[in-house]
Design a protein around this motif. Structure first.
Motif, PDB file in Angstrom:
ATOM      1  N   GLY A 182      79.682  -8.022  60.768  1.00  0.00           N
ATOM      2  CA  GLY A 182      78.624  -7.633  61.695  1.00  0.00           C
ATOM      3  C   GLY A 182      77.948  -6.194  61.204  1.00  0.00           C
ATOM      4  O   GLY A 182      78.824  -5.766  60.506  1.00  0.00           O
ATOM      5  N   ARG A 183      76.976  -5.814  61.610  1.00  0.00           N
ATOM      6  CA  ARG A 183      76.456  -4.544  61.340  1.00  0.00           C
ATOM      7  C   ARG A 183      77.184  -3.456  61.837  1.00  0.00           C
ATOM      8  O   ARG A 183      77.289  -3.481  62.928  1.00  0.00           O
ATOM      9  N   GLY A 205      76.377 -13.767  69.386  1.00  0.00           N
ATOM     10  CA  GLY A 205      75.959 -12.560  69.033  1.00  0.00           C
ATOM     11  C   GLY A 205      74.426 -12.329  68.900  1.00  0.00           C
ATOM     12  O   GLY A 205      73.721 -13.048  69.274  1.00  0.00           O
ATOM     13  N   GLY A 206      73.861 -11.254  68.269  1.00  0.00           N
ATOM     14  CA  GLY A 206      72.620 -11.116  67.985  1.00  0.00           C
ATOM     15  C   GLY A 206      72.266  -9.569  68.367  1.00  0.00           C
ATOM     16  O   GLY A 206      72.958  -8.764  67.720  1.00  0.00           O
ATOM     17  N   SER A 207      71.065  -9.242  68.837  1.00  0.00           N
ATOM     18  CA  SER A 207      70.751  -7.724  68.972  1.00  0.00           C
ATOM     19  C   SER A 207      70.448  -7.668  70.319  1.00  0.00           C
ATOM     20  O   SER A 207      70.455  -8.514  71.278  1.00  0.00           O
ATOM     21  N   SER A 208      70.400  -6.319  70.548  1.00  0.00           N
ATOM     22  CA  SER A 208      70.020  -5.935  71.873  1.00  0.00           C
ATOM     23  C   SER A 208      71.122  -6.317  72.951  1.00  0.00           C
ATOM     24  O   SER A 208      72.176  -6.414  72.884  1.00  0.00           O
ATOM     25  N   ASP A 209      70.600  -6.920  74.215  1.00  0.00           N
ATOM     26  CA  ASP A 209      71.349  -7.445  75.092  1.00  0.00           C
ATOM     27  C   ASP A 209      72.234  -8.833  74.611  1.00  0.00           C
ATOM     28  O   ASP A 209      72.863  -9.265  75.432  1.00  0.00           O
ATOM     29  N   GLY A 210      71.904  -9.372  73.221  1.00  0.00           N
ATOM     30  CA  GLY A 210      72.702 -10.461  72.994  1.00  0.00           C
ATOM     31  C   GLY A 210      73.686 -10.257  72.159  1.00  0.00           C
ATOM     32  O   GLY A 210      74.402 -11.101  71.535  1.00  0.00           O
ATOM     33  N   GLY A 211      73.824  -8.963  71.778  1.00  0.00           N
ATOM     34  CA  GLY A 211      74.918  -8.868  70.703  1.00  0.00           C
ATOM     35  C   GLY A 211      76.492  -9.244  70.807  1.00  0.00           C
ATOM     36  O   GLY A 211      77.034  -9.542  70.018  1.00  0.00           O
ATOM     37  N   SER A 212      76.979  -9.262  72.291  1.00  0.00           N
ATOM     38  CA  SER A 212      78.230 -10.033  72.362  1.00  0.00           C
ATOM     39  C   SER A 212      78.158 -11.102  73.201  1.00  0.00           C
ATOM     40  O   SER A 212      79.366 -11.488  73.810  1.00  0.00           O
ATOM     41  N   ILE A 213      77.099 -11.739  73.231  1.00  0.00           N
ATOM     42  CA  ILE A 213      76.896 -12.917  74.072  1.00  0.00           C
ATOM     43  C   ILE A 213      77.432 -14.197  73.393  1.00  0.00           C
ATOM     44  O   ILE A 213      77.088 -14.197  72.065  1.00  0.00           O
ATOM     45  N   ILE A 214      77.964 -15.168  74.138  1.00  0.00           N
ATOM     46  CA  ILE A 214      78.517 -16.081  73.586  1.00  0.00           C
ATOM     47  C   ILE A 214      77.674 -17.537  74.250  1.00  0.00           C
ATOM     48  O   ILE A 214      77.373 -17.501  75.623  1.00  0.00           O
ATOM     49  N   SER A 235      77.984 -18.150  78.236  1.00  0.00           N
ATOM     50  CA  SER A 235      79.203 -17.949  78.495  1.00  0.00           C
ATOM     51  C   SER A 235      79.339 -16.876  79.522  1.00  0.00           C
ATOM     52  O   SER A 235      78.915 -15.752  79.348  1.00  0.00           O
ATOM     53  N   SER A 236      80.353 -17.195  80.475  1.00  0.00           N
ATOM     54  CA  SER A 236      80.630 -15.789  81.352  1.00  0.00           C
ATOM     55  C   SER A 236      81.703 -15.018  80.606  1.00  0.00           C
ATOM     56  O   SER A 236      81.901 -13.815  81.175  1.00  0.00           O
ATOM     57  N   THR A 237      82.392 -15.295  79.406  1.00  0.00           N
ATOM     58  CA  THR A 237      82.884 -14.536  78.706  1.00  0.00           C
ATOM     59  C   THR A 237      82.161 -13.964  77.358  1.00  0.00           C
ATOM     60  O   THR A 237      81.432 -14.777  76.915  1.00  0.00           O
ATOM     61  N   ASN A 238      82.638 -12.557  76.870  1.00  0.00           N
ATOM     62  CA  ASN A 238      81.846 -12.110  75.753  1.00  0.00           C
ATOM     63  C   ASN A 238      82.637 -12.080  74.729  1.00  0.00           C
ATOM     64  O   ASN A 238      83.906 -12.074  74.583  1.00  0.00           O
ATOM     65  N   LEU A 239      81.946 -12.046  73.534  1.00  0.00           N
ATOM     66  CA  LEU A 239      82.550 -11.530  72.198  1.00  0.00           C
ATOM     67  C   LEU A 239      83.395 -10.253  72.470  1.00  0.00           C
ATOM     68  O   LEU A 239      83.169  -9.517  73.233  1.00  0.00           O
TER      69      LEU A 239
END
Length: 529
Positions: free
Chosen positions: A174-175, A122-131, A148-152
């Motif tokens: 998460g928020r 996770g994270g913010s902006s472009d990173g919110g669903s990233i593993i 990862s090639s797969t996301n949250l």
């Protein structure tokens, strides 16, 4: 609180305050003047080196990437960035190496997998669903972040992670996200509790997660907590509301589960929650309300759980709680007023506290000279020191004004590392690299002189630390069947591995030997089936 108990508390506080600076135990040492980044997220790998990680969309850091730049059109500050936002710190040489990371990791979460790889989510902006994955390597080798090639399944900002007995990671909240999911495989499930604890300023972020020896998940958010059966996705118990202020981000206190003990077959679990902030402190930051001064302790495996409240010598929010090899709890970093958030706190607190779970007392420790407020971290090192990094109260790196961006790294050495204890300090001379659930193992422990009392063994996990909560922090007091003199002041110490992955999820742990309360340097062992 009755009058007798109040007098006892005041007497204890008075005793603590009467210590002069010279008498206050422990010591801080600045070990690195410039880490290149201000670490928002910190984790110690089983090679003993340390991952420092900040936001990526914060503008330039103070250390350049090697050989390439980061070109990210989604970055809010610098779409072409040739500086690093993650580094690897080697405590043995006090050096850092820049590491490339792409998507935004602002207020993200993480946890080590059974093979020692850090899963970062996770994270913010472009990173919110990233593993993201970081597979550690030894000093001098090259290792890097991979996406990862797969996301949250949901975009998660301010979520928390916990490794499970089967090696999966549960990612909670998460928020604006009222569910949890399993990674790398598993579904996503709605959790009404997260919505119920989301007040007008979302005081339920970075929920505290503790995996209990019953294989149920304890979740604390705001001032409330539940027991989740994550197999059936049902809430099986709601616990009493903790008295006082909210305890999670942005009113952040901190939490640990106290050491699980072989003396009761690892069946008793107690949770400690300390600090927090006035509920209005985030939205009304100009008022600079005083932080919470209370700690709550609850036996969450009891049939009749309740909060046993106590007072710290100081008010504190944004404190980090670190389990030490002695099973005591170090409470370090933070401020006495305001809340988490950029420039929302004041009156930094420089003295750590040492909490003794057996005596239920607090001892004031020697102070640092460096304020560690918003976006600070504290992590246990294998040599028994506590590594302290970070503190950045601004959106970008700014080195002037109140609470400037802090690039220095320091360590806190508890009193057990004083030279006066060297005659007691044990050394692990021979150890297993892998221990198997429920199976016997042995350790050779060298003692400088005469054996005093018993040798004890304890296991400590390496958590992912961010925003005043160390995700996945866990400690076990192991059984010691015998300590038999083997050769040259070296003792053969027989023990048994934790009974199951429910008690100790599969991963790398630091194994410490203790002699008369003085810990050894830890060795890394893989706990597995």
């Amino acid at each position: 609180m009755n009058n007798r108990r109040a007098r006892t508390v005041l007497a204890l506080l008075s005793c603590c305050f009467c210590l002069s600076l010279a008498q206050q135990p422990g010591r801080f040492n600045i070990v690195l003047q410039n880490a290149g980044i201000s670490s928002m997220h910190t984790a110690v790998t089983h090679y003993g080196n340390v991952i420092f990680l900040d936001r990526t969309n914060i503008g330039p850091s103070a250390i350049n990437l090697v050989g390439n730049c980061r070109d990210n059109p989604a970055d809010m500050m610098t779409t072409h960035d040739c500086t690093a936002h993650s580094v690897i710190y080697d405590p043995s040489s006090n050096t850092v190496r820049p590491v490339f990371i792409y998507s935004d990791t602002w207020c993200s979460s993480g946890q080590f997998l059974p093979n020692g790889t850090l899963m970062q989510t996770g994270g913010s902006s472009d990173g919110g669903s990233i593993i993201r994955y970081f597979t550690p390597c030894s000093s001098g080798s090259w290792c890097n972040w991979m996406e990862s090639s797969t996301n949250l399944q949901s975009s998660r900002w301010y979520a928390s992670n916990q490794i499970l007995p089967d090696g999966r990671i549960i990612v909670v909240g998460g928020r604006g996200v009222y569910n949890y999911e399993f990674q790398p495989t598993g579904g996503q499930f709605y959790l009404q509790f997260l919505k119920d604890t989301a007040d007008f300023q979302d005081d339920n972020l970075y929920p505290y997660l503790h995996l209990l020896p019953s294989n149920l998940l304890y979740i604390f958010a705001n001032r409330d907590s539940i027991l989740l059966n994550y197999f059936t996705n049902t809430v099986v118990r709601k616990f009493p509301t903790i008295p006082g202020e909210p305890r999670n981000y942005p009113c952040s206190g901190s939490s640990v589960m106290l050491a699980l003990d072989t003396a009761n077959s690892y069946s008793k679990a107690e949770v400690l929650v300390c600090g927090g902030a006035n509920q209005a402190s985030f939205k009304n930051s100009d008022a600079q309300y005083g932080a919470s001064q209370t700690c709550g302790r609850m036996e969450v495996t009891s049939n009749s759980p309740y909060w046993d409240m106590s007072y710290m010598p100081f008010r504190r929010n944004m404190g980090d709680m670190v389990l030490l090899p002695t099973a005591k709890v170090l409470i370090i970093n933070g401020a006495q007023n305001g809340s988490q958030g950029y420039l929302l706190a004041s009156n930094p607190i420089l003295n750590p506290l040492l909490y003794d779970p057996d005596k239920k007392t607090f001892e004031i420790q020697a102070p640092s000279t460096i304020p560690r407020v918003y976006h600070s971290t504290a992590n246990l090192l294998p040599d028994g020191r506590v590594l302290v990094a970070g503190s950045n109260t601004r959106y970008t790196y700014q080195y002037t004004g109140p609470f400037p961006t802090e690039l220095r790294v320091e360590t806190f050495s508890p009193a057990y590392l004083d030279a006066t204890n060297d005659w007691l300090r044990p050394r692990i001379a021979k150890n297993p690299f892998t221990i198997t659930y429920g199976m016997p193992f042995s350790v050779d422990v060298a003692i400088p002189g005469k054996l005093v009392g018993n040798i004890q063994l304890t296991l400590l996990s390496s958590p992912f630390t961010t925003h005043s909560f160390s995700q996945g922090q866990r400690q076990l007091k192991l059984p010691v069947a015998a300590s038999v003199l083997s050769y040259a002041n070296t003792y053969y110490v027989a023990s048994t591995a934790p009974p199951s992955s429910v008690v100790a999820p599969p991963s790398y742990y630091m194994l410490f030997a203790l002699h008369n309360g003085i810990p050894s340097q830890a060795v890394w062992v893989l706990v597995t089936s």
